[in-house]
Write an enzyme that holds these catalytic residues in place. Structure first.
Site, PDB file in Angstrom:
ATOM      1  N   LYS A 229       0.826  -1.214   0.000  1.00 37.42           N
ATOM      2  CA  LYS A 229       0.000   0.000   0.000  1.00 37.42           C
ATOM      3  C   LYS A 229       0.862   1.267   0.000  1.00 37.42           C
ATOM      4  CE  LYS A 229      -4.405  -1.805   1.408  1.00 37.42           C
ATOM      5  NZ  LYS A 229      -5.458  -1.943   2.397  1.00 37.42           N
ATOM      6  N   ARG A 264      -3.864 -10.017   4.649  1.00 34.92           N
ATOM      7  CA  ARG A 264      -4.246 -10.029   3.220  1.00 34.92           C
ATOM      8  C   ARG A 264      -3.046  -9.514   2.429  1.00 34.92           C
ATOM      9  NH1 ARG A 264      -6.274  -6.531  -0.571  1.00 34.92           N
ATOM     10  NH2 ARG A 264      -7.837  -7.408  -1.992  1.00 34.92           N
TER      11      ARG A 264
HETATM   12  C1  9MG Z   1     -10.249  -5.511  -0.671  1.00 34.74           C
HETATM   13  N1  9MG Z   1      -9.262  -4.907   0.196  1.00 34.74           N
HETATM   14  C2  9MG Z   1      -8.258  -4.074  -0.165  1.00 34.74           C
HETATM   15  N2  9MG Z   1      -7.553  -3.695   0.903  1.00 34.74           N
HETATM   16  C3  9MG Z   1      -8.124  -4.314   1.967  1.00 34.74           C
HETATM   17  C4  9MG Z   1      -7.867  -4.312   3.341  1.00 34.74           C
HETATM   18  O1  9MG Z   1      -6.914  -3.574   3.873  1.00 34.74           O
HETATM   19  N3  9MG Z   1      -8.649  -5.058   4.137  1.00 34.74           N
HETATM   20  C5  9MG Z   1      -9.669  -5.791   3.632  1.00 34.74           C
HETATM   21  N4  9MG Z   1     -10.428  -6.504   4.482  1.00 34.74           N
HETATM   22  N5  9MG Z   1      -9.967  -5.825   2.320  1.00 34.74           N
HETATM   23  C6  9MG Z   1      -9.206  -5.088   1.518  1.00 34.74           C
END
Ligand code: 9MG
Length: 290
Positions: A229, A264
């Site tokens: 990110k 994730r």
């Molecule tokens: C779909 N998506 C993109 N970034 C995310 C994040 O930080 N958390 C979750 N739960 N979904 C995300």
């Protein structure tokens, strides 16, 4: 008190259980045109299946399938387009691969259809606030990740503002847990996510990471997405997304040390190794207390 096993739907007549006593890796499978843009729908499904299998072999216990880009500045997607992207891929993974499929959607119809073809978890960056989403999710009986986002993806990074980012997000998540309870979604089905990068300035993101363990007071497992990110790039001389691996691993280790249940990520193999070191460290602490 957090339950230790999360029931994530069925596969071949068996309940799929997610072990919440450890930090699980959720592999990201974006089925948006910018991720698999080189062919028709069938080819896309094959390519998605191939990538999902690779991530499972590398250590992912969940695959998060998403057909809406939620990057800062991203435009909304139509219902039909999201359905066409997501549902065939969920179905193909469910038929062919032994994994838990998470569906990254905020749309009631997609929640319902994805659950019908084998999704085992609903990952909603809008915390079931879209019309019909609460009731659709309730009916699936699946677990749900409630994520915090301030604003909407197309404008959310323009002027994020909080009184106290940590307290404001606690408050929001507590309110969404109550909204779930009102439609019969019990706490045993919920996970929480502070939503790194979703309507947050750099300082907000690092305050959240610094205070991540405070969210345990809400008593539910935590899911965290920091991989590649902007908050990583901003600290590393604004490096592009493909040069954020080391920074992403550092953030993953911090989140895992703070007890998050699901990370994730894009880089599954590398994050799996990093989390093994965290697990060994946490396990050693448990032994030394005996
Ligand atoms: C779909 N998506 C993109 N970034 C995310 C994040 O930080 N958390 C979750 N739960 N979904 C995300």
């Amino acid at each position: 008190m957090t339950e230790k096993l999360l029931a994530c739907g069925f596969r071949n007549g068996q309940v799929q259980q997610l072990d919440l006593t450890r930090c699980n890796i959720m592999g990201i499978l974006n089925v948006t045109p910018d991720s698999f843009s080189d062919g028709g729908l069938h080819h896309n499904t094959d390519a998605a299946l191939f990538h999902a299998e690779k991530m499972i072999l590398q250590g992912a216990t969940l695959i998060d399938v998403g057909g809406e880009s939620t990057r800062p500045g991203a435009a909304p997607v139509s219902l039909q387009e999201e359905m066409d992207r997501v549902v065939p891929v969920v179905e193909a993974i469910h038929k062919n691969l032994d994994t838990i499929i998470s569906v990254d959607t905020s749309t009631a119809e997609v929640i319902t259809q994805a659950a019908a073809v084998g999704a085992g978890l609903i990952n909603d960056v809008r915390a079931l606030q879209r019309e019909g989403a609460l009731l659709a999710a309730a009916a699936t009986e699946l677990p749900i990740c409630l994520m915090h986002m301030q604003g909407q993806p197309d404008t959310m990074q323009q002027a994020p503002s909080y009184e106290s980012v940590v307290q404001d997000i606690h408050h929001f998540l507590a309110e969404r847990i109550e909204a779930c309870a009102r439609v019969g979604i019990g706490r045993h089905r919920l996970l929480l996510d502070p939503g790194f990068g979703f309507g947050k300035a750099l300082a907000h993101n690092y305050q959240l990471l610094n205070q991540l363990e405070s969210f345990h007071s809400l008593g539910l497992p935590l899911l965290v997405g920091i991989s590649r990110k902007t908050m990583i790039g901003q600290v590393l001389d604004n490096c592009p997304a493909d040069q954020r691996l080391v920074g992403s691993l550092a953030a993953a280790v911090i989140a895992a040390m703070k007890g998050c249940a699901i990370l994730r990520v894009h880089d599954v193999a590398e994050t799996t190794d990093a989390v093994k070191i965290v697990q060994a460290t946490l396990a050693a602490a448990e032994v030394s207390r005996l």
